[in-house]
Design an enzyme around this catalytic site. Structure first.
Site, short mmCIF file in Angstrom:
data_model
loop_
_atom_site.label_atom_id
_atom_site.label_comp_id
_atom_site.label_asym_id
_atom_site.label_seq_id
_atom_site.Cartn_x
_atom_site.Cartn_y
_atom_site.Cartn_z
CG ASP B 13 13.34 30.38 25.01
OD1 ASP B 13 14.56 30.11 24.57
OD2 ASP B 13 13.28 31.44 25.65
NE ARG B 93 2.60 35.45 29.44
CZ ARG B 93 3.09 35.25 28.26
NH1 ARG B 93 2.44 34.85 27.35
NH2 ARG B 93 4.27 35.75 27.97
CG ASP B 122 4.69 36.04 31.61
OD1 ASP B 122 3.70 36.42 31.93
OD2 ASP B 122 5.48 36.42 30.80
CB SER B 175 12.95 40.30 26.45
OG SER B 175 12.00 39.48 26.57
#
Lengths: 414, 414, 414, 414
Positions: B13, B93, B122, B175
């Site tokens: 990505d 994050r 996220d 994932s």
């Protein structure tokens, strides 16, 4: 001669009390033994009471009342004291108090009595429950009264003088209480919190190291928050709990080692065993995660803590509890479904949950084809979600050069 | 040409984003890879970014900042989301956001970018953190923008057309996200909550059945809430966590299977592994039970839930969090001492606690000789403790014949 | 001869105690009178103590300590007991306890004494504060000890026999306590909650009907939560409170009629006057509405209730309080600005607020030109905000035909 | 042609929508006007809808439903948003949503529509309520859609082009909403929080300065939390509220000036008038102080805040609300009695409370003869109450020389 109904366990303290209360208070003792699953020979306890001198001795099987009116409501509430203790003894006391009052009314007694000491929580639970159910009844607590005057040695001497049987075998070094919902163990070497509890402290569970190498799986079905079946077999509550205590105990599940805050202002080290309680709470929580909304879960977590404290602190029969129970009942409407639990060497792991009322919606959650979640919505959501924080940073923190949460200043590099 | 700093993981990505952002936004991409213990080869990631077309590629070792400023504060707070998730990704994050902003300032960039989708938490954490730290910076989230237009197949086609390496091996069906504090795994068969997670879902821990038969013991020392030593050896935070992840993972400790409420309004099934986090939280809680008062524990339990939600919901850099952290810091003044933990086949059990500031006082708790607790005080205490409940029963419930909490009426026998 | 430091008010009870304590305990009495703004002639109280027989008599001006260390922290916390009582007396007790301990240490005394009864909150505040500050000091409470033995008549007889002045004038029917932060009045006709408090119950405020027809306006400036100026004039805390008590009292502001839950398990009717406290709390709250975020306000409202209970319940010197104060301090960083208050016939109304750190942003709030709020964001926000509720309705309620909150069924018309 | 049911107020926005929706969506508009006590001429509104082009126009008298199912439940809950706003508009929206859905079902409509903007709370309340009651119905919000494209001037032009009556008189500078439970006013000069609201902002109340010099007294009777009579006259809810709005409004009671946190992330200045709501909440709270225990009051205060936020945030039809309402219902069992309120120049003061279930017990509270409180109990109570704090001081703070809460050190003088 006035009557007093004594909660009689068959142990030394309450046996001595059968003699001592008439001496001290001039009252006739009616011994009441309530069976909450304590595993004792109740008929011989009844006979012992009469032998020692009780005017009457009654045995009541309270197991089903205990499960229906105390244990399962506490399970539905998620009531676990300080995140550890499923409240077995604490749940039994209000029921015994209730039966003391009921018996006192039936027998025309003016008082009730219990064998709790002046240092524990149980005295509070008995005294306050009786005060709520029958404010006119006197409560006598011989062991609490003896605190100053009657040492252990004097008590044994008194027993021998009065023909009260004294256990000949070396007593366990621990103080133990047992009912269907759990077993508690305290005192002795447990009073040193640096010491790992020895195996002798446990009575219901095998050590995880000696549990079977292969896991057991059990599927528990719930109907509006109440467990109703194991592996597809519908069971009454007493049987269901008994079986789970046995099964989970064989796999070393249910040991709890807890440094606990007592109501009377001290910390105390307690070792509990509660195989069924631990398993059922885990399963019930997993089902709630599936059937309650995020908001409901947060509200209920707060309520659960309140109720656990209420139960622990002897306030079962309070209006505050009654109100919170109405809340809990409402939350359980859709807590129906089945939970698969894996028991292995001390671990109790939920490995499957299913409910006709599941709020988990695969078409919203999936990263696979079939995704129906509206990805375009997120941008607007985040914009408004973060707006207050952005405003606050812009107006308050950044202009003052305030560093966010102890990080090196951002602006130094700006 | 304006610049944008992209949080670059090396995956497909963000690799595609290195090409796509210049096309779409006409900006020059600076790739920033932050090492929070993700176990990837960072130098090859850096090179890959440049090869694909990044104007600049930077790798930052954030492990110590992560532990000091995010992980240990969360540990001290007792921040565990919904009683299950130690918040590994959620804690990473805001630090990545902070480093994005810091880099953007240093490089004179006008925007930052991240690879989060439009459905997860996220994106919120990135967007809101940047909004707080640098309200003027634009945030670009290519994957979220692609939602409608770019399917997985189109993305691979785009990659091939632009010379972006596409992983040839069959991808994992899951994932996965990894940092020092934990590993998360979602999607694939995990999307069915009735299915037990397969072993392939786990990467850090051995299955409990295959863990050693003999327990490992480890003694963890804390100084004002922060773990500082293992078995007497003082260690920096990064090393301490790394070792515990390894040790506890070998004993099957740290697996978490959680049906979780996301911020964006859906439930999601997540499988986490966090051997060190699970062990350290258990030890820290045990030490708090010994060194915090009953009242402090109740207040802090409430705060812990608030902070867990704040962190999960992307609000790390909020003033509300800052205030609550001041509270937490104050609570940790005496959370100093050592905790002995037993690791055995998936179980993480605290078996010993010791502190120079212990509020457990044997002379108050003991049932043995040396008891200094004042037993005469209890009677007065209970009288006032139960007085409101007794008044309420006397005035409200009993006169109305109200039955206490659904038990058969007491008075019927009266 | 051991020494005891007695908190001496000059009233009958503590005057009798000066004689009674030496008789009963064989201790020498040091009388300590703390001035918290009680409006008495302190020098004559000091002389009275010596005349009656105190070995030493000390007067301490505690007003500034009171304001700086007790009143303003409580104001910043927003501590108002049960939404009504600004805690004047409750805030004074820990300071008097502190000064008793300080004096006991300086004089080498073994005990301290206070004049509280066995039924109120003040005994708890004194006893517990001393226990926290000096666990080794004995606490003597003569009036509590007299409960059984010494009636009011016997006390007067005892006073006359020992040459202790007895007030000749008819006593007020009320029991009154006064310090800078407020005046409390209880007993007499106030014990009937159906009776409106008579004017004689009030001492600081004019009745609203007799207050001026025209309002007074006052602008109060705050610096990080602390009031520092009135109408632009910088004032120390003691002067500022004194002036506001006077000004607001002239306008009938500050009367509080409260049916209150005491710590000792009973409800009690109290009438308070607190013109400055009521005005300052109103102004402070208004400034917080402008400078705290929504989340901060909710967290702080919860903390405020905890702190109010802590103060009321005598737990000022607890670690729990200390932790919560650290929280409060953090919240006040930007509570700086000015508040305009209108005082009119019993009303205290905030009519203007301004702050350099205002989170109210006209460009976001306005319906006029200049609106910078992003209206397109709302749709996405609402979609995710309502998603859990929609899922729950779709999956749980509607399929079960559950009627939403007792409304007539929607579907009947469907 | 598909049908849409539009919540029609008769104002410009929804009048334009009657034309605009068919143009934009190709749907037939059914205008639904719900009377919640808005004081408009409903028949002329109905006719206006038809004149403009509605296919059908319906007027529903919702006043009694509003009071029974929304207003009184909120009163029993004590739901006041941020301590200030009795939630009048917020309570009306779910009822209007309910009636929109009901009408849509009856008429076979595929959508509903409302006139809220994209910046306020009302859009959330409508959208989310409809999503809960009828997840399949589309919701159209024309004004929100117009945000970008249709300014005020364009809207008037559009109206004139389509023969829609435009109010000729100068509009009020304020945005106003009215129902039985209150009147809200925002915008214009109110957008400056330093400005005192001008008299033109008020419509229901006289200024306190112009209210009568003599107070009015009114006695309100409650039956399980619901007001049922004024001064002995039993009244239905709608009449009772109407009369109280009138009476209290004449005395200047019910003005609320509030800087409020909207759900959409901004602060907004609102001026409310709610004479009946303010008076009834004050009376209800006073009765609860008499009939709820201390514990119940604390639990309920927390619940009240949750419910106020739920209502404000558009979550009326959530399961979380339903659960909390079950709690509230339980608390109201004994909230029966009468409250005497004094209305004077803006003040609403409770001056008398009486209940057959009063927990205030004069024989426990009195300082007079007849005192039945056990004074000897206090000593034991305080000993255990203060024990944790004493232990903590002894073990933690004093040995470390920690100064209690920023006071000068005690021990320096020791």
């Amino acid at each position: 001669m006035d009557k007093v109904v004594l909660a009689y366990s068959g142990g030394l303290d309450t046996s001595v009390a059968i003699k001592w209360i008439p001496e001290k208070y001039g009252m006739e003792v009616i011994a009441l033994t309530v069976d909450l699953g304590s595993e004792h020979d109740l008929e011989s306890i009844r006979e012992k009471a009469l032998t020692i001198g009780a005017a009457k001795a009654i045995v009541v099987d309270g197991k089903q009342m205990f499960v229906d009116h105390f244990v399962f409501p506490a399970l539905k509430a998620g009531a676990i004291y300080e995140g550890a203790y499923p409240l077995a003894t604490a749940l039994g006391r209000p029921l015994i108090s209730y039966l003391l009052v009921k018996t006192a009314r039936a027998e025309g007694a003016k008082a009730v009595a219990h064998g709790s000491t002046g240092k524990g929580n149980d005295q509070v639970r008995f005294d306050v429950s009786v005060a709520a159910l029958a404010p006119d009844l006197k409560v006598i607590a011989p062991v609490r009264e003896w605190a100053a005057e009657m040492t252990r040695d004097k008590e044994i001497e008194y027993a021998q003088q009065h023909g009260i049987p004294v256990p000949v075998t070396a007593e366990t070094p621990f103080s133990i209480d047992v009912n269907l919902w759990g077993r508690s163990c305290e005192a002795g070497v447990l009073e040193d919190p640096w010491t790992e509890p020895p195996e002798e402290a446990y009575g219901w569970t095998v050590p995880p190291t000696q549990a079977p190498d292969e896991p057991a799986y059990v599927t528990i079905e719930f109907d509006r928050g109440i467990p109703v079946a194991l592996d597809g077999e519908r069971l009454d509550g007493v049987t269901l709990i008994t079986r789970l205590n046995d099964l989970a105990g064989q796999h070393g599940v249910g040991r709890i080692d807890h440094l606990e805050n007592r109501l009377v202002g001290i910390k105390s080290r307690e070792v509990y065993e509660a195989p069924a309680a631990v398993t059922l709470h885990a399963a019930h929580q997993a089902l709630e995660k599936m059937t309650l909304s995020k908001d409901q879960m947060r509200t209920k977590a707060w309520v659960a803590q309140q109720i656990a404290d209420i139960i622990y602190n002897g306030l079962w029969f309070s209006a505050n509890h009654q109100d919170l129970r109405a809340y809990v009942e409402s939350t359980q409407r859709y807590v129906t479904g089945k939970v698969r639990v894996k028991l292995l060497k001390g671990n109790c792991t939920v490995v499957g949950v299913d409910s006709p009322h599941s709020l988990y919606q695969k078409h919203l959650a999936t990263y696979d084809t079939g995704d129906q979640f509206d990805h375009t919505a997120a941008l607007g959501f985040i914009k408004l979600w973060g707006l207050p924080l952005q405003t606050q940073a812009r107006v308050q923190m950044l202009p003052q050069g305030e560093e966010p949460l102890s990080l090196p200043s951002v602006k130094a590099d700006g």
